[in-house]
Design a protein around this motif. Structure first.
Motif, PDB file in Angstrom:
ATOM      1  N   VAL A  23       0.981  -1.152  -0.025  1.00 12.86           N
ATOM      2  CA  VAL A  23      -0.096   0.034  -0.081  1.00 12.86           C
ATOM      3  C   VAL A  23       0.911   1.109   0.056  1.00 12.86           C
ATOM      4  O   VAL A  23       1.934   1.340   0.883  1.00 12.86           O
ATOM      5  CB  VAL A  23      -1.167  -0.115   1.248  1.00 12.86           C
ATOM      6  N   PRO A  24       0.661   2.300  -0.989  1.00  9.98           N
ATOM      7  CA  PRO A  24       1.564   3.204  -1.093  1.00  9.98           C
ATOM      8  C   PRO A  24       1.495   4.435   0.050  1.00  9.98           C
ATOM      9  O   PRO A  24       0.268   4.480   0.911  1.00  9.98           O
ATOM     10  CB  PRO A  24       1.354   4.015  -2.205  1.00  9.98           C
ATOM     11  N   SER A  25       2.247   4.915   0.711  1.00 11.07           N
ATOM     12  CA  SER A  25       2.125   5.874   1.591  1.00 11.07           C
ATOM     13  C   SER A  25       1.813   7.109   1.023  1.00 11.07           C
ATOM     14  O   SER A  25       2.173   7.465  -0.048  1.00 11.07           O
ATOM     15  CB  SER A  25       3.314   5.976   2.501  1.00 11.07           C
ATOM     16  N   ALA A  26       0.948   7.879   2.019  1.00 12.51           N
ATOM     17  CA  ALA A  26       0.574   9.200   1.358  1.00 12.51           C
ATOM     18  C   ALA A  26       1.446  10.375   1.880  1.00 12.51           C
ATOM     19  O   ALA A  26       1.612  10.490   3.047  1.00 12.51           O
ATOM     20  CB  ALA A  26      -0.758   9.610   1.989  1.00 12.51           C
TER      21      ALA A  26
END
Length: 105
Positions: free
Chosen positions: A24-27
């Protein structure tokens, strides 16, 4: 189902979840290739009476332009579905434990 199998299934499910969350990509609030803004000098700070970006603001501060935003409908539908599924599992488990019936092994 034996206790060892339940533990193995729980461990496998937890490991799978952690592996999926790894991707999951970090924001981040700022872009990676954009130059960083320099902090304002103390004389340029905006007072509490006048918000940043207000007409007549001498500091030159601007509010963030966030745009129209993304379509959140899939997230709302998916989240609601998963919440309902979790509620159904909890309700099923509570009813099964109250009646005392257990499936045959």
């Amino acid at each position: 189902m034996s206790v060892a199998r339940r533990t193995l299934l729980t461990t496998t499910a937890a490991g799978t979840l952690l592996a999926a969350l790894w991707f999951v990509p970090s924001a981040n609030a700022t872009g990676e290739n954009r130059p960083q803004a320099t902090p304002a000098a103390p004389a340029d700070r905006v007072t509490a009476e006048q918000p940043a970006g207000a007409p007549g603001d001498a500091s030159g501060a601007r509010l963030a332009d966030t745009g129209p935003g993304g379509d959140t409908t899939p997230y709302l539908v998916g989240g609601t579905a998963l919440l309902g599924l979790g509620t159904a599992f909890v309700t099923y488990s509570v009813r099964r434990s109250v009646t005392g019936t257990r499936p045959a092994l």
